[in-house]
Design an enzyme around this catalytic site. Structure first.
Site, PDB file in Angstrom:
ATOM      1  CG  ASP A   1     -48.296  30.675 -34.222  1.00  0.00           C
ATOM      2  OD1 ASP A   1     -47.725  29.561 -34.298  1.00  0.00           O
ATOM      3  OD2 ASP A   1     -47.699  31.709 -33.851  1.00  0.00           O
TER       4      ASP A   1
ATOM      5  CG  HIS B   1     -43.077  33.799 -50.635  1.00  0.00           C
ATOM      6  ND1 HIS B   1     -44.094  32.873 -50.467  1.00  0.00           N
ATOM      7  CD2 HIS B   1     -43.305  34.764 -49.712  1.00  0.00           C
ATOM      8  CE1 HIS B   1     -44.878  33.257 -49.480  1.00  0.00           C
ATOM      9  NE2 HIS B   1     -44.422  34.406 -49.011  1.00  0.00           N
TER      10      HIS B   1
ATOM     11  CG  ASN C   1     -38.325  27.065 -36.946  1.00  0.00           C
ATOM     12  OD1 ASN C   1     -37.233  26.850 -36.425  1.00  0.00           O
ATOM     13  ND2 ASN C   1     -38.569  28.163 -37.653  1.00  0.00           N
TER      14      ASN C   1
ATOM     15  NE  ARG D   1     -51.942  35.785 -47.749  1.00  0.00           N
ATOM     16  CZ  ARG D   1     -50.642  35.943 -47.966  1.00  0.00           C
ATOM     17  NH1 ARG D   1     -50.009  35.153 -48.810  1.00  0.00           N
ATOM     18  NH2 ARG D   1     -49.979  36.900 -47.353  1.00  0.00           N
TER      19      ARG D   1
ATOM     20  CG  ASN E   1     -49.660  33.624 -41.250  1.00  0.00           C
ATOM     21  OD1 ASN E   1     -50.453  34.171 -42.009  1.00  0.00           O
ATOM     22  ND2 ASN E   1     -49.996  33.254 -40.017  1.00  0.00           N
TER      23      ASN E   1
ATOM     24  CG  ASN F   1     -39.916  44.288 -46.177  1.00  0.00           C
ATOM     25  OD1 ASN F   1     -40.861  44.801 -46.751  1.00  0.00           O
ATOM     26  ND2 ASN F   1     -39.911  43.013 -45.822  1.00  0.00           N
TER      27      ASN F   1
ATOM     28  CG  LEU G   1     -43.804  24.940 -46.569  1.00  0.00           C
ATOM     29  CD1 LEU G   1     -43.871  23.505 -46.083  1.00  0.00           C
ATOM     30  CD2 LEU G   1     -44.850  25.202 -47.642  1.00  0.00           C
TER      31      LEU G   1
ATOM     32  CD  GLU H   1     -37.937  36.561 -47.967  1.00  0.00           C
ATOM     33  OE1 GLU H   1     -38.661  36.973 -48.887  1.00  0.00           O
ATOM     34  OE2 GLU H   1     -38.366  36.307 -46.826  1.00  0.00           O
TER      35      GLU H   1
ATOM     36  NE  ARG I   1     -40.870  41.542 -49.618  1.00  0.00           N
ATOM     37  CZ  ARG I   1     -42.045  41.346 -49.041  1.00  0.00           C
ATOM     38  NH1 ARG I   1     -42.438  42.123 -48.060  1.00  0.00           N
ATOM     39  NH2 ARG I   1     -42.833  40.373 -49.441  1.00  0.00           N
TER      40      ARG I   1
END
Length: 400
Positions: A282, A179, A335, A240, A210, A7, A208, A384, A90
């Protein structure tokens, strides 16, 4: 098969060497500051973390360093490069050319290059990584796995913007979604956990973190997703803005005397929960500020985030004519029990009750709805890299 998953970012390279049969990660790591001073490789294998400081002028140097680490007599995990059966790359944007992962050849590489204007920050780095691997490992099959491919099953009425049609035909302006590898993995994994065919399920997957997006997966196919022409559309995210009134761009240009490019930079890097809270992108910092310190703007940022997720879940249930499963994944989805509870509060009419004790879980596969719920609500950690490895294995086996 041993699959090396790559990646590439503009100045970084993440990798995992995966045994595709059981998903065992033999080694993983990160090359940072490629083409910049003080470049470094962090290599994790056999329970050890090794830091290797060495100049990497380009991605080819980084790939060489990764391969040297994998075969190193002290901290490597394979004897030589011949043990690597294939490489899965990727690739962020495949445009309309690819509806699934593909074996890389010159034609595929050209199509990825043609999509650079759609993903100028990502596709060039992805191409660099592919070319570097081809030079160093010319006889090893390479597979491209696209973030956009899973969403190519969206119907035209879902992916077209209501702007003059000529802009779609001339410039390929449409919703692509991102995604995709994560949404594909967690929707399939949710069906496996429930022991039900994915072809019978209407699933809403909530990636869900960043960067955040939601997908409506009807009978195994993506029929809608919240990100669009770029990853800026959709939910409020870390930095964003997500979807806004387009007139805000010209309004800010005039009021602040700045360019369109500067406004888009603000929407990408200074907005979202960071822009509202003024504290951080964060979510852990925001939770501490909101719940421990009573910071009102941090609470507001979390409320805006949760509200947009809630609205989108409701919209996708409507789009699919119902929902059987809601899945939370990625950093916040896996989390953030408090945020999950925020989001789900008021959606019980869909047919579930939240088990608040089970919802306290972090980073583990579990069903967090009560056993008598008609709709299953789940936490499924995304993987992924494993999805890329499995796609790569499938394609390589098909050509042998």
């Amino acid at each position: 098969m041993k699959i090396l998953v790559i990646n590439c970012g503009s100045s970084s390279l993440k990798y995992q060497l995966i045994e595709s049969t059981d998903g065992n990660v033999l080694a993983k790591g990160l090359a940072e500051r490629i083409g910049i001073n003080d470049s470094m490789l962090t290599h994790n294998a056999n329970g050890e973390k090794i830091k290797i400081k060495k100049d990497m002028k380009d991605h080819k140097d980084a790939i060489k360093l990764v391969l040297d680490a994998l075969v190193n007599s002290d901290y490597g995990v394979i004897k030589d490069m011949s043990e690597i059966d294939a490489v899965g790359h990727r690739v962020v944007h495949g445009g309309e050319s690819f509806t699934s992962s593909v074996l890389i050849n010159d034609e595929v590489l050209k199509a990825i290059t043609d999509c650079i204007e759609l993903a100028p920050l990502h596709n060039p780095a992805n191409i660099e990584g592919i070319k570097a691997c081809q030079q160093i490992m010319p006889n090893v099959p390479m597979v491209a796995v696209f973030d956009t491919a899973f969403h190519q099953t969206m119907p035209d009425y879902a992916y077209l913007y209501p702007i003059p049609y000529e802009y779609y035909t001339k410039y390929r302006i449409r919703r692509y979604g991102f995604h995709g590898t994560s949404h594909k993995y967690v929707s399939n994994r949710a069906a496996e956990i429930l022991n039900k065919p994915i072809e019978d399920l209407k699933i809403i997957t909530c990636h869900l973190g960043n960067g955040s997006s939601i997908a409506a997966v009807k009978y195994g196919k993506s029929i809608d997703t919240s990100m669009g022409f770029t990853p800026l559309e959709g939910l409020a995210m870390g930095t964003r803005s997500g979807s806004i009134d387009p007139s805000i761009i010209s309004y800010l240009m005039e009021k602040e005397n700045i360019s369109a490019e500067e406004v888009v930079n603000i929407l990408n890097k200074k907005s979202g929960v960071y822009g509202i809270s003024g504290i951080s992108s964060d979510f852990r910092d925001l939770e501490d500020a909101a719940f421990k310190n009573g910071d009102e703007r941090a609470q507001l940022a979390l409320n805006v985030f949760a509200y947009r997720v809630k609205k989108t879940i409701g919209a996708y249930a409507a789009a699919m004519g119902g929902v059987d499963v809601i899945v939370f994944t990625a950093g916040v989805g896996e989390n953030g029990p408090e945020i999950r509870e925020f989001i789900l509060d008021g959606l019980e009419f869909l047919g579930f009750s939240l088990d608040k004790e089970k919802n306290k879980v972090r980073g583990k596969e579990t069903i967090i709805s009560t056993p008598n719920s008609k709709v299953s609500v789940m936490v499924v950690p995304t993987n992924e890299e494993y999805m890329i490895a499995k796609d790569t294995e499938k394609i390589v086996k098909s050509i042998k």
